[in-house]
Scaffold this motif. Structure first.
Motif, PDB file in Angstrom:
ATOM      1  N   GLU A 163     -29.421  62.012  43.026  1.00 15.81           N
ATOM      2  CA  GLU A 163     -29.013  62.072  41.609  1.00 15.81           C
ATOM      3  C   GLU A 163     -30.037  62.851  40.790  1.00 15.81           C
ATOM      4  O   GLU A 163     -30.425  62.450  39.695  1.00 15.81           O
ATOM      5  CB  GLU A 163     -28.842  60.656  41.025  1.00 15.81           C
ATOM      6  N   GLY A 186     -18.729  60.878  45.795  1.00 15.41           N
ATOM      7  CA  GLY A 186     -17.993  60.136  46.825  1.00 15.41           C
ATOM      8  C   GLY A 186     -17.875  60.864  48.148  1.00 15.41           C
ATOM      9  O   GLY A 186     -17.222  60.370  49.074  1.00 15.41           O
ATOM     10  N   SER A 187     -18.524  62.027  48.272  1.00 13.17           N
ATOM     11  CA  SER A 187     -18.365  62.785  49.517  1.00 13.17           C
ATOM     12  C   SER A 187     -19.231  62.241  50.652  1.00 13.17           C
ATOM     13  O   SER A 187     -19.048  62.629  51.804  1.00 13.17           O
ATOM     14  CB  SER A 187     -18.672  64.268  49.277  1.00 13.17           C
ATOM     15  N   GLY A 188     -20.200  61.403  50.314  1.00  9.89           N
ATOM     16  CA  GLY A 188     -21.003  60.793  51.373  1.00  9.89           C
ATOM     17  C   GLY A 188     -22.475  61.174  51.343  1.00  9.89           C
ATOM     18  O   GLY A 188     -23.199  60.940  52.316  1.00  9.89           O
ATOM     19  N   LYS A 189     -22.933  61.722  50.228  1.00 15.86           N
ATOM     20  CA  LYS A 189     -24.335  62.150  50.176  1.00 15.86           C
ATOM     21  C   LYS A 189     -25.297  60.985  50.393  1.00 15.86           C
ATOM     22  O   LYS A 189     -26.130  60.990  51.297  1.00 15.86           O
ATOM     23  CB  LYS A 189     -24.643  62.798  48.807  1.00 15.86           C
ATOM     24  N   THR A 190     -25.181  59.980  49.551  1.00 11.93           N
ATOM     25  CA  THR A 190     -26.192  58.917  49.543  1.00 11.93           C
ATOM     26  C   THR A 190     -26.127  58.028  50.778  1.00 11.93           C
ATOM     27  O   THR A 190     -27.147  57.565  51.283  1.00 11.93           O
ATOM     28  CB  THR A 190     -26.006  58.051  48.272  1.00 11.93           C
ATOM     29  N   THR A 191     -24.911  57.760  51.233  1.00 15.90           N
ATOM     30  CA  THR A 191     -24.814  56.843  52.373  1.00 15.90           C
ATOM     31  C   THR A 191     -24.945  57.573  53.705  1.00 15.90           C
ATOM     32  O   THR A 191     -25.505  57.031  54.647  1.00 15.90           O
ATOM     33  CB  THR A 191     -23.476  56.066  52.349  1.00 15.90           C
ATOM     34  N   ARG A 220     -12.897  56.368  45.144  1.00 12.90           N
ATOM     35  CA  ARG A 220     -13.854  56.283  46.248  1.00 12.90           C
ATOM     36  C   ARG A 220     -13.232  55.619  47.466  1.00 12.90           C
ATOM     37  O   ARG A 220     -13.458  56.039  48.585  1.00 12.90           O
ATOM     38  CB  ARG A 220     -15.122  55.563  45.800  1.00 12.90           C
ATOM     39  N   ARG A 231     -24.899  48.702  51.656  1.00  8.42           N
ATOM     40  CA  ARG A 231     -23.791  49.394  52.306  1.00  8.42           C
ATOM     41  C   ARG A 231     -24.276  50.085  53.594  1.00  8.42           C
ATOM     42  O   ARG A 231     -23.647  50.002  54.633  1.00  8.42           O
ATOM     43  CB  ARG A 231     -23.196  50.422  51.334  1.00  8.42           C
ATOM     44  N   ARG A 254     -16.585  57.549  39.825  1.00  6.30           N
ATOM     45  CA  ARG A 254     -16.620  56.126  40.238  1.00  6.30           C
ATOM     46  C   ARG A 254     -15.230  55.660  40.658  1.00  6.30           C
ATOM     47  O   ARG A 254     -15.091  54.630  41.303  1.00  6.30           O
ATOM     48  CB  ARG A 254     -17.131  55.203  39.116  1.00  6.30           C
TER      49      ARG A 254
HETATM   50  N1  LIG Z   1     -19.798  49.573  49.253  1.00  8.21           N
HETATM   51  C1  LIG Z   1     -18.824  50.347  49.710  1.00  8.21           C
HETATM   52  N2  LIG Z   1     -17.615  49.827  50.033  1.00  8.21           N
HETATM   53  C2  LIG Z   1     -16.612  50.602  50.494  1.00  8.21           C
HETATM   54  N3  LIG Z   1     -16.725  51.929  50.672  1.00  8.21           N
HETATM   55  C3  LIG Z   1     -17.890  52.500  50.379  1.00  8.21           C
HETATM   56  C4  LIG Z   1     -19.012  51.751  49.878  1.00  8.21           C
HETATM   57  N4  LIG Z   1     -20.027  52.596  49.678  1.00  8.21           N
HETATM   58  C5  LIG Z   1     -19.576  53.814  50.029  1.00  8.21           C
HETATM   59  N5  LIG Z   1     -18.309  53.763  50.457  1.00  8.21           N
HETATM   60  C6  LIG Z   1     -17.481  54.902  50.892  1.00  8.21           C
HETATM   61  O1  LIG Z   1     -18.331  55.977  51.229  1.00  8.21           O
HETATM   62  C7  LIG Z   1     -18.059  57.090  50.404  1.00  8.21           C
HETATM   63  C8  LIG Z   1     -19.337  57.848  50.178  1.00  8.21           C
HETATM   64  O2  LIG Z   1     -20.221  57.132  49.347  1.00  8.21           O
HETATM   65  P1  LIG Z   1     -21.575  57.770  48.888  1.00  8.21           P
HETATM   66  O3  LIG Z   1     -22.233  56.793  47.991  1.00  8.21           O
HETATM   67  O4  LIG Z   1     -22.354  58.229  50.059  1.00  8.21           O
HETATM   68  O5  LIG Z   1     -21.082  59.054  48.099  1.00  8.21           O
HETATM   69  P2  LIG Z   1     -21.921  60.112  47.254  1.00  8.21           P
HETATM   70  O6  LIG Z   1     -21.569  61.467  47.745  1.00  8.21           O
HETATM   71  O7  LIG Z   1     -23.358  59.765  47.269  1.00  8.21           O
HETATM   72  O8  LIG Z   1     -21.318  59.940  45.809  1.00  8.21           O
HETATM   73  P3  LIG Z   1     -22.020  60.005  44.359  1.00  8.21           P
HETATM   74  O9  LIG Z   1     -22.215  61.453  44.026  1.00  8.21           O
HETATM   75  O10 LIG Z   1     -21.031  59.382  43.461  1.00  8.21           O
HETATM   76  O11 LIG Z   1     -23.292  59.262  44.432  1.00  8.21           O
HETATM   77  C9  LIG Z   1     -17.395  56.509  49.180  1.00  8.21           C
HETATM   78  O12 LIG Z   1     -16.574  57.454  48.545  1.00  8.21           O
HETATM   79  C10 LIG Z   1     -16.598  55.371  49.763  1.00  8.21           C
HETATM   80  O13 LIG Z   1     -15.404  55.861  50.312  1.00  8.21           O
END
Ligand SMILES: Nc1ncnc2c1ncn2[C@@H]1O[C@H](COP(=O)(O)OP(=O)(O)OP(=O)(O)O)[C@@H](O)[C@H]1O
Ligand SMILES: [Mg+2]
Length: 822
Positions: free
Chosen positions: A279, A182-187, A495, A222, A492
């Motif tokens: 992942e 949830g730290s923001g890696k993927t997005t 977030r 997203r 999960r």
């Molecule tokens: N569809 C969405 N709706 C609302 N907020 C979102 C959505 N997708 C992402 N976020 C916000 O962006 C944050 C980062 O999401 P991201 O998928 O980039 O995390 P991550 O580091 O890749 O996590 P993970 O290791 O679980 O894959 C989420 O914790 C959430 O706060």
């Protein structure tokens, strides 16, 4: 690291050209400078009263003419979903020749990127671009939603380290990136790269892989929202059989398997400037092979950047593997997740899970629930139980409404998407809150953000693939998860707000019994498909292929042997023409070979149907409450010689009824205890496979219906693919022994095969308390000698009942031939 914008003469010449920002960001810009749409548009501002979008007029003709050429050249390829990107390439002109400078390129001067240099950007510069009124990629005015999300993005842990990330990104070719769930890696990271790579300059895309389709699709959506673009345009996704990208696509989320497929057609992955393997801790087969390929590719393509990401990664291992690549670790979570354990181990985890969900619904504050179970049946059963109990709670204790959604891999995508629907409203204003509860396999374990999920229930199990090379059996077993999986599951929740995770096992079990990481899939799989793919990729030396964890030699040997018997590899281990073709089909090699060789048996249409039916879950439903009626319904389709033919009969009946055009097919399926969902999905697979056959010139033929050989031909064709999955009945009755592997098995009770055949081919080896073979067809031993003489070379056969029986058959054939000839 070369910077194309600086080193490329044509781009530097275009730097001095027009400063009209709109034109520079039209991906179709460039073929004809007179046709530049900027001429017809005001340079910067647009009338907000309009849609905020620039005129499409000037670029339309070019797109059409490009796609015309593309479709003419690639008419065959275009049918192949794996090759769809080649068609895009033509549309996109997204290729080397362009970047070498025949045509003008985008320039930073012309755009919202003014003053920025590729691979030298700073977080501050990018922040300025992101806060502009106009979107730097589309030139459309940013929406309110964009700015709202931008603010929340700034609160994510990775945001604080954007500059640090960029510095590292600029100084290294390969980077390992670890950050909490949830730290923001993927997005976020792909977007940071997007603003730094400026794909509009060199026309190379950024790819981010995901182990699962549902994650690739939802994350792409997203990020499209975050960037204020339409999904499928600047941001898209590509999964098997679905390509949601277009000529403008700059950032592409895709499954790891899909990128692997693309690399077969383009080993240099030349359309990408940066590839992120997300992942990576999941260590799927495709991820492991991709990592090995990318490691080699990095040496050939110094311009390619690679990022390996995860929340739960043994970072050092990955760093070592990638030539001591640097590590960036981002601390911190967006919201806390409180973890609860049970004081004692639970005897029945499904029961405990259902109870926990209901307790949460009864006692916890507003927030949705995500429960992890292991497979379709278990999930459907749990959904039913939760629904029933909730109804009772609503009646008796005034509970709020709860919508329950199942989620597993074989659900069609539109049904999977339902998990993102909003939770129901309370029954009355101010009443007890409504919730949704998602009951999922581990496909929801990584990557996904489902807005509203506050509670995660984790019983600690998942189904895992296990492979025993000695008996060549791959099976799915319910197994305790790893600590990495448990952390992902907890991730999960928390977030979009603080969350809670209920682990239905003790803390001691978590610490002492669970293994740290899940075993890589490559160590637990039959590798024949993988080896065929590697051969297709031109990997000659499989023994020294740079796997992060090399698979057991026995598994490799088994796979090579299997491919050799299937005539996909010759005796020197080289790919044959048949093997080359088989690797293009998204099927196991034995099924692909069966399909390709089926015209020799005059029944390729029917084998195509059977292969499609075998690619989906069980068609015949057998609910506990109406077993007898279900068995009677199935009996109407049963073919006494073959379960494969029984499947075919059901499919033919379904298609015949559908052709009438007047039947409600769902109802019809319900009446006959057939799964409408699986039948339609088999039909869909059939259409896709048919197009592969057509593009490879595999003839589609049938023996006329009514010909006495109609069914025999199909049974013979099955031997063409399944000759290694044969069992021989023992003299002692119902027990069979599998050929060569010599396992005692019995035919699964679901069979409709009535005659006691001495020889059968089978589709599956099922391991429960007993060893079963499922979906069988009776065959004649002479077919084995005739169709697979190499495998059934009796001089190399182990002594035993099977060899003796085959020898008798061979002698009989010889005698018959001698009589005939003399
Ligand atoms: N569809 C969405 N709706 C609302 N907020 C979102 C959505 N997708 C992402 N976020 C916000 O962006 C944050 C980062 O999401 P991201 O998928 O980039 O995390 P991550 O580091 O890749 O996590 P993970 O290791 O679980 O894959 C989420 O914790 C959430 O706060
Ligand atoms: Mg992620």
């Amino acid at each position: 690291m070369p910077c194309l914008d600086n080193s490329n003469p044509s781009s530097s010449s275009s730097l001095s050209q027009s400063k009209k920002r709109p034109s520079a960001l039209d991906p179709d810009f460039g073929t004809d400078s007179n046709n530049n749409s900027a001429d017809g548009l005001p340079p910067m501002k647009r009338n907000k009263g309009e849609s905020g979008e620039r005129s499409e007029k000037s670029k339309t003709p070019k797109v059409e003419s490009d796609s015309d050429t593309a479709s003419a050249k690639k008419s065959k390829l275009a049918k192949n979903p794996y090759l769809a990107h080649l068609e895009d390439d033509e549309n996109n002109s997204n290729n080397e020749s362009n970047s070498k400078g025949k045509q003008p390129l985008y320039t930073t001067e012309d755009s919202g990127f003014a003053g920025m240099v590729r691979h030298q950007t700073t977080a501050e510069q990018v922040s300025r671009v992101e806060h502009e009124e106009y979107n730097a990629f589309t030139n459309r005015a940013h929406t309110q939603q964009y700015f709202r999300i931008l603010e929340t993005r700034k609160g994510l842990p990775v945001h604080k380290q954007r500059q640090e990330f960029l510095d590292m990104y600029h100084s290294t070719q390969i980077l390992v990136f670890v950050g909490e769930t949830g730290s923001g890696k993927t997005t976020q990271i792909p977007q940071y790269i997007l603003y730094d790579e400026m794909p509009q300059l060199n026309r190379k895309m950024i790819a981010c892989t995901q182990p699962r389709r549902v994650a690739a699709m939802s994350v792409a959506q997203r990020v499209a929202d975050e960037l204020d673009v339409k999904l499928g345009e600047e941001v898209g996704y590509s999964i098997r059989f679905e390509n949601c990208t277009g000529p403008k696509t700059l950032l592409k989320y895709m499954t790891d398997g899909q990128l692997l497929r693309e690399s077969m057609n383009d080993p240099d992955l030349s359309r990408y400037s940066c590839i992120m393997i997300d992942e990576a801790h999941e260590r799927t087969l495709a991820t492991d092979i991709l990592m090995a390929l990318l490691k080699g590719l990095a040496l050939r393509r110094s311009d390619l950047k690679i990022i390996i990401m995860s929340a739960t990664l043994d970072a050092q291992k990955f760093q070592r593997y990638f030539h001591n690549a640097p590590l960036l670790a981002v601390p911190g979570r967006t919201h806390p997740v409180e973890i609860f354990y049970t004081p004692e181990p639970e005897k029945d985890y499904v029961e405990a899970a259902v109870r926990t969900v209901l307790q949460i619904h009864a006692t916890e504050a507003e927030g949705d629930i995500l429960l992890f179970l292991t497979g379709e049946d278990e999930i459907e059963d749990a959904c039913r139980r939760i629904n029933l109990e909730t109804d009772e709670m609503i009646r008796e204790s005034d509970a709020g409404p709860m919508t329950v959604y199942p989620l597993y891999g074989t659900l069609p995508p539109h049904q999977q998407q339902k998990i993102f629907d909003k939770a129901p409203d309370p029954f009355k204003k101010g009443g007890r809150p409504g919730r949704k509860c998602i009951v999922s396999t581990n496909i929801a374990e990584t990557s996904l953000t489902i807005d509203g999920i506050v509670y995660v229930v984790d019983p600690g199990f998942s189904k895992q693939k296990i492979y025993n090379p000695r008996i060549r059996v791959e099976s799915l077993l319910v197994t305790p998860i790893s600590r990495a999986s448990a952390k992902q599951r907890a991730g999960r929740a928390g977030r979009t707000r603080p969350g809670k995770c209920f682990r239905l096992y003790t803390e001691k079990a978590f610490k002492q019994d669970l293994i740290e990481q899940t075993y890589p899939e490559v160590l637990r799989s039959n590798l024949s498909n993988t080896i065929l793919e590697l051969k297709k990729l031109g990997v000659e030396d499989l023994v020294h292929f740079d796997f992060m964890d090399p698979p057991p030699p026995e598994t490799m040997m088994r796979a090579l042997e299997e491919l050799n018997y299937l005539a996909c590899l010759d005796d020197d281990g080289n790919l044959t023409q048949l093997g080359n073709m088989a690797s293009d089909f998204p099927l196991d090699p034995s099924l692909a070979v069966m399909l390709i060789t089926s015209p020799e048996f005059y029944c390729s249409n029917e084998i195509l149907s059977i292969v499609s039916l075998l690619s989906v879950p069980q068609l015949f439903m057998r609910p506990a409450s109406s077993r007898k009626r279900a068995d009677d319904a199935k009996a109407q389709f049963t073919h006494a010689d073959s379960d494969h033919l029984t499947l075919l009969n059901a499919y033919h009946a379904f298609k015949g009824e559908e052709l009438k055009g007047t039947t409600d097919m769902r109802k019809w399926c319900h009446e006959f205890f057939l799964s409408y969902r699986h039948l339609t999905s088999a039909d869909n697979v059939r259409t896709q496979l048919k197009s592969y056959m057509e593009s490879h010139g595999v003839e589609l033929i049938s023996t006329p219906w009514g010909d006495k050989n109609y069914y025999t031909n199909i049974r013979r064709a099955l031997v063409g693919g399944f000759f290694m999955q044969v069992a021989h009945r023992q003299a002692t009755g119902k027990i069979y022994r599998t050929i060569k592997d010599n396992q005692a098995v019995i035919i699964h009770p679901s069979t409709g095969v009535g005659t006691d055949f001495d020889w059968v081919v089978y589709n599956e080896f099922v391991l429960t308390s007993k060893q079963y073979i499922r979906t069988v067809t009776g065959i004649k031993p002479e077919w084995l000698l005739d169709i697979a003489p190499n495998y059934y070379d009796l001089s190399a056969f182990e002594e035993g009942e099977a060899k003796m029986a085959l020898k008798r058959v061979a002698d009989k054939i010889k005698r018959r031939e001698a009589v005939r000839s003399g």
